[in-house]
Scaffold this motif. Structure first.
Motif, short mmCIF file in Angstrom:
data_model
loop_
_atom_site.label_atom_id
_atom_site.label_comp_id
_atom_site.label_asym_id
_atom_site.label_seq_id
_atom_site.Cartn_x
_atom_site.Cartn_y
_atom_site.Cartn_z
N ALA A 179 0.83 -1.20 0.00
CA ALA A 179 0.00 0.00 0.00
C ALA A 179 0.87 1.26 0.00
CB ALA A 179 -0.93 0.01 1.21
N LEU A 180 1.94 1.24 0.76
CA LEU A 180 2.86 2.38 0.77
C LEU A 180 3.51 2.56 -0.59
CD1 LEU A 180 4.33 4.62 2.30
CD2 LEU A 180 6.04 2.91 3.00
N GLN A 181 3.86 1.46 -1.25
CA GLN A 181 4.47 1.55 -2.58
C GLN A 181 3.51 2.17 -3.59
OE1 GLN A 181 5.62 -2.51 -3.33
NE2 GLN A 181 7.43 -2.42 -2.00
N VAL A 182 2.23 1.76 -3.54
CA VAL A 182 1.23 2.34 -4.44
C VAL A 182 1.08 3.84 -4.16
CG1 VAL A 182 -1.23 2.37 -5.04
CG2 VAL A 182 -0.03 0.19 -4.74
N THR A 183 1.10 4.20 -2.88
CA THR A 183 0.97 5.60 -2.51
C THR A 183 2.15 6.41 -3.03
OG1 THR A 183 -0.20 4.90 -0.50
CG2 THR A 183 0.60 7.18 -0.57
N CYS A 184 3.35 5.86 -2.92
CA CYS A 184 4.54 6.56 -3.42
C CYS A 184 4.51 6.69 -4.94
CB CYS A 184 5.80 5.85 -2.95
SG CYS A 184 6.09 5.99 -1.17
N LEU A 185 3.97 5.68 -5.62
CA LEU A 185 3.83 5.77 -7.08
C LEU A 185 2.85 6.88 -7.46
CD1 LEU A 185 3.75 1.98 -8.08
CD2 LEU A 185 5.56 3.63 -8.60
N ALA A 186 1.80 7.03 -6.66
CA ALA A 186 0.84 8.12 -6.91
C ALA A 186 1.52 9.47 -6.72
CB ALA A 186 -0.36 7.98 -5.99
N ILE A 187 2.37 9.57 -5.72
CA ILE A 187 3.12 10.81 -5.48
C ILE A 187 4.05 11.10 -6.65
CG2 ILE A 187 4.88 11.86 -4.00
CD1 ILE A 187 3.53 10.23 -1.66
N ASP A 188 4.72 10.06 -7.13
CA ASP A 188 5.59 10.23 -8.32
C ASP A 188 4.79 10.71 -9.52
OD1 ASP A 188 7.80 9.39 -6.87
OD2 ASP A 188 7.67 7.31 -7.57
N LYS A 189 3.60 10.11 -9.71
CA LYS A 189 2.77 10.50 -10.85
C LYS A 189 2.32 11.95 -10.73
CE LYS A 189 1.78 8.22 -13.73
NZ LYS A 189 2.43 8.07 -15.07
N CYS A 190 1.99 12.36 -9.53
CA CYS A 190 1.57 13.74 -9.31
C CYS A 190 2.71 14.71 -9.66
CB CYS A 190 1.15 13.94 -7.85
SG CYS A 190 0.46 15.57 -7.49
N ALA A 191 3.91 14.38 -9.24
CA ALA A 191 5.06 15.24 -9.56
C ALA A 191 5.32 15.25 -11.06
CB ALA A 191 6.29 14.74 -8.80
N GLU A 192 5.19 14.09 -11.71
CA GLU A 192 5.40 14.00 -13.15
C GLU A 192 4.40 14.87 -13.91
OE1 GLU A 192 5.53 10.57 -16.70
OE2 GLU A 192 4.95 10.03 -14.65
N LEU A 193 3.17 14.93 -13.41
CA LEU A 193 2.11 15.69 -14.07
C LEU A 193 2.05 17.13 -13.59
CD1 LEU A 193 -0.68 12.95 -14.05
CD2 LEU A 193 0.81 13.61 -15.94
N GLN A 194 3.03 17.54 -12.80
CA GLN A 194 3.14 18.91 -12.33
C GLN A 194 1.98 19.33 -11.43
OE1 GLN A 194 3.92 21.41 -15.78
NE2 GLN A 194 5.16 19.79 -16.71
N GLY A 195 1.42 18.34 -10.72
CA GLY A 195 0.43 18.64 -9.71
C GLY A 195 1.10 18.99 -8.40
N THR A 196 0.28 19.29 -7.40
CA THR A 196 0.83 19.72 -6.11
C THR A 196 0.36 18.88 -4.93
OG1 THR A 196 -0.97 21.30 -5.80
CG2 THR A 196 1.03 22.12 -6.87
N ASP A 197 -0.79 18.20 -5.08
CA ASP A 197 -1.41 17.53 -3.94
C ASP A 197 -1.78 16.09 -4.28
OD1 ASP A 197 -1.58 20.37 -3.42
OD2 ASP A 197 -3.02 19.91 -1.83
N VAL A 198 -1.51 15.20 -3.33
CA VAL A 198 -2.00 13.82 -3.39
C VAL A 198 -2.96 13.63 -2.21
CG1 VAL A 198 -1.37 11.39 -3.08
CG2 VAL A 198 -0.03 12.85 -4.61
#
Length: 336
Positions: free
Chosen positions: A108-127
């Motif tokens: 679950a933590l790994q999936v969460t970190c992947l979501a954070i990576d995706k947010c940064a890649e897409l130039q978002g600010t919040d997960v």
């Protein structure tokens, strides 16, 4: 520290809509890739005049076969990313951060970190973490103290990882569903966890319908979050308080919605408002447009309210006078 929000969002409220709203009424749309394909839903959202941000789910909107194509579509879109929202899969039905198996908690933590990576890649600010699967269904099912420890440890690790990517992390609480009881099921429990962890980039996302289901006053929860500088986002919708109805904003609880918006203005809230609505029989583009129009109308009206006069009523807790003060400006007074 989270980086500055894009396009002036750090200076004013910015409005976003969730992508899933645009899956409604599929028969009324010419799908290029297939009904409810996220690439087509993104294109549908782009047609809403006045909408500038979109909120995406991970990994739901980035399935492996089209992850690269979807990522490119988002980067090329005229809509900017506001948030990435965690949607844990069925393998976490017994819990994500509170699963009894430590190996599953790590997944679950790994999936969460992947979501954070995706947010940064897409130039978002919040997960946004919606820990809907972290809870229980029966008496004697959960060691509550142990589950709290696992939950806060997982959130802390995710927040620390997010801080390293310049991303804010927030918790969207909900009393129940899919579990009968959510571990972080109300504002008080969620604020307690956030304050216990004491991370600058960790906050709360309030959802209007979720607060109604929890029998909270939306304005009280929003006001307290603002006072602690922990309101990272607000999901705007409406409902009758028994289910997550996801109706357009202000359709049922107009006064309660107006009170929340006035609080945001008084606090000079700097962040995202989201339309988290569930159109079924409505065209989603028209429904989103209606939400934008209603929000703009209510924000303009809230701005016109005489704050000093209202504050005098609030300080003396004269509820009827405070409401009459609002009504006298909301409606034309009858000729006497």
């Amino acid at each position: 520290m989270p980086r500055e929000l894009p396009d002036g969002c750090a200076r004013e409220i910015a409005v976003s809509s969730r992508l899933n709203s645009f899956s409604a009424q599929p028969q009324g749309y010419d799908w290029k890739y297939g009904p409810r394909d996220p690439r087509d839903m993104l294109h549908r959202a782009e047609s809403v005049k006045g909408l500038h941000y979109v909120s995406l789910n991970y990994p739901e909107h980035f399935p492996q076969p089209i992850e690269k194509e979807m990522t490119k579509a988002v980067l090329d879109s005229k809509l900017k990313v506001s948030t990435i929202n965690l949607r844990y899969s069925s393998r976490f039905s017994l819990g994500a951060f509170t699963h009894p198996d430590s190996a599953v908690r790590q997944q679950a933590l790994q999936v969460t970190c992947l979501a954070i990576d995706k947010c940064a890649e897409l130039q978002g600010t919040d997960v946004v973490i919606w820990p809907g699967c972290d809870g229980f269904d029966y008496p004697f099912q959960m060691d509550y103290a142990a589950a709290w420890q696992w939950e806060t440890e997982g959130v802390a690790q995710a927040a620390d990882y997010a801080a390293g990517r310049g991303i804010r992390l927030s918790i969207e609480y909900k009393p129940c569903e899919p579990r009968k009881y959510s571990l972080l099921g109300n504002f008080g429990l969620t604020l307690a966890a956030v304050q216990e962890l004491n991370r600058e980039n960790l906050g709360i996302t309030c959802d209007f319908c979720h607060m109604l289901i929890a029998r909270e006053s939306p304005a009280q929860s929003v006001g307290l979050a603002l006072s602690k500088d922990k309101l990272f986002g607000l999901h705007l919708n409406d409902g009758y308080g028994q289910e997550d109805d996801g109706l357009p904003i202000g359709t049922v609880n107009l006064f309660a919605t107006l009170e929340v918006l006035k609080l945001l203005q008084n606090a000079n809230f700097k962040g995202f408002l989201y339309f988290d609505t569930f159109p079924v029989n409505e065209d989603p583009v028209e429904e989103c447009s209606a939400n934008l129009l209603r929000l703009n109308q209510l924000m303009r009206f809230a701005q016109r309210i005489d704050t000093q006069a209202l504050r005098r009523n609030i300080q003396s807790q004269e509820g009827l006078k405070a409401q009459q003060h609002i009504l006298s400006q909301l409606f034309c007074e009858e000729e006497r």
